[in-house]
Scaffold this active site. Structure first.
Site, short mmCIF file in Angstrom:
data_model
loop_
_atom_site.label_atom_id
_atom_site.label_comp_id
_atom_site.label_asym_id
_atom_site.label_seq_id
_atom_site.Cartn_x
_atom_site.Cartn_y
_atom_site.Cartn_z
N HIS A 129 -2.85 7.17 7.39
CA HIS A 129 -1.88 8.11 6.80
C HIS A 129 -2.56 9.40 6.34
CE1 HIS A 129 2.03 6.16 6.68
NE2 HIS A 129 1.56 5.06 6.11
N CYS A 132 5.89 -0.11 7.60
CA CYS A 132 5.51 1.10 6.87
C CYS A 132 6.72 1.56 6.06
CB CYS A 132 5.08 2.19 7.85
SG CYS A 132 4.52 3.70 7.05
N LEU A 133 6.47 1.91 4.80
CA LEU A 133 7.57 2.36 3.93
C LEU A 133 8.18 3.66 4.45
CD1 LEU A 133 6.01 1.56 0.44
CD2 LEU A 133 7.77 0.27 1.66
N HIS A 147 -4.51 1.03 7.75
CA HIS A 147 -3.17 1.62 7.84
C HIS A 147 -3.04 2.81 6.88
CE1 HIS A 147 1.42 1.05 7.98
NE2 HIS A 147 1.25 1.85 6.93
N GLU A 148 -3.54 2.64 5.64
CA GLU A 148 -3.44 3.72 4.64
C GLU A 148 -4.35 4.89 5.01
OE1 GLU A 148 -0.99 3.45 2.93
OE2 GLU A 148 -0.70 1.29 2.95
N GLY A 175 0.84 -1.19 0.00
CA GLY A 175 0.00 0.00 0.00
C GLY A 175 0.87 1.23 0.00
N GLN A 233 2.90 9.89 1.54
CA GLN A 233 4.21 9.21 1.65
C GLN A 233 5.16 9.58 0.52
OE1 GLN A 233 2.35 5.14 2.49
NE2 GLN A 233 4.21 5.08 3.74
O1 GNR Z 1 4.07 -2.52 2.57
C1 GNR Z 1 3.40 -2.42 3.60
N1 GNR Z 1 3.10 -3.55 4.31
C2 GNR Z 1 2.18 -3.58 5.34
C3 GNR Z 1 2.16 -4.70 6.16
C4 GNR Z 1 1.27 -4.79 7.20
C5 GNR Z 1 0.38 -3.76 7.43
C6 GNR Z 1 0.40 -2.62 6.64
C7 GNR Z 1 1.29 -2.53 5.60
S1 GNR Z 1 1.31 -1.12 4.59
C8 GNR Z 1 2.98 -1.08 4.09
C9 GNR Z 1 3.23 0.01 3.08
C10 GNR Z 1 2.94 1.35 3.71
O2 GNR Z 1 3.68 1.92 4.45
N2 GNR Z 1 1.79 1.91 3.45
O3 GNR Z 1 1.44 3.07 4.00
NI NI Z 2 2.54 3.18 5.88
#
Ligand code: GNR
Ligand code: NI
Length: 172
Positions: free
Chosen positions: A140, A94-95, A136-137, A46, A51
């Site tokens: 953000h 998270c990236l 999670h997204e 995601g 980001q």
């Molecule tokens: O790549 C991602 N893997 C992930 C694994 C478990 C829960 C959420 C994520 S999202 C993350 C990429 C990211 O930072 N998205 O905002």
């Molecule tokens: Ni993230």
């Protein structure tokens, strides 16, 4: 198409509230192409627009396991309309917080109302890793990070580590 530079903790932009998107035009489609290229290159499942430094209520997703069966999804102006009482725990990453992983508990299933890349309204129900990734997204877009669900001790520790790394980068 181009790979965009990722915004990394403790960059203040990650705490910004992203703005609703009024409609889809050619520039936005190009931006979405860049987001997919950046997300697949990382690689991540995601990516929220903030980001890559754009405070727009938009994220890309692909929770498919294999490269040859890609399931790209574009989510614009999302709203969670229902959350299950049942919770589930996933190890999240998270990236914007590279190489840091911790377990987070969230509602196991959700309903999501959003607009697709043609700005058509859609509503889906999600569970499993898709439900986790969507939450999670969406966080953000509201300046919330998965480390905000950890203990203050763990959160402060990881923020400090990344602040030090950023300072070293700055001095180099
Ligand atoms: O790549 C991602 N893997 C992930 C694994 C478990 C829960 C959420 C994520 S999202 C993350 C990429 C990211 O930072 N998205 O905002
Ligand atoms: Ni993230």
């Amino acid at each position: 198409m181009s790979i965009r530079k990722l915004v990394i903790l403790p960059d203040a932009r990650l705490r910004q509230i992203s703005a609703p998107i009024p409609g889809v035009d050619k520039d936005l489609r190009r931006f979405v192409d860049d987001m997919f290229e950046t997300m697949y290159d990382a690689p991540g499942i995601g990516l929220a627009a903030i980001q890559v430094g754009e405070p727009k209520r938009l994220f890309t997703l692909d929770v498919s396991k294999r490269d040859d069966t890609r399931e790209p999804m574009v989510v614009i102006n999302p709203e969670i309309t229902w959350k299950s009482d049942e919770m589930s725990v996933y190890e999240e990453g998270c990236l914007s917080i590279p190489e840091y992983y911790e377990e987070v508990e969230r509602p196991a299933a959700i309903r999501l109302k959003y607009r697709d890349i043609d700005f058509n309204e859609r509503e889906i129900e999600a569970d499993g890793i898709l439900a986790t990734c969507i939450q999670h997204e969406l966080d953000h877009l509201n300046g919330v990070l998965f480390i905000d669900y950890l203990s203050k001790l763990k959160r402060d520790r990881v923020i400090k580590k990344f602040a030090k790394a950023a300072k070293r980068e700055d001095e180099a």
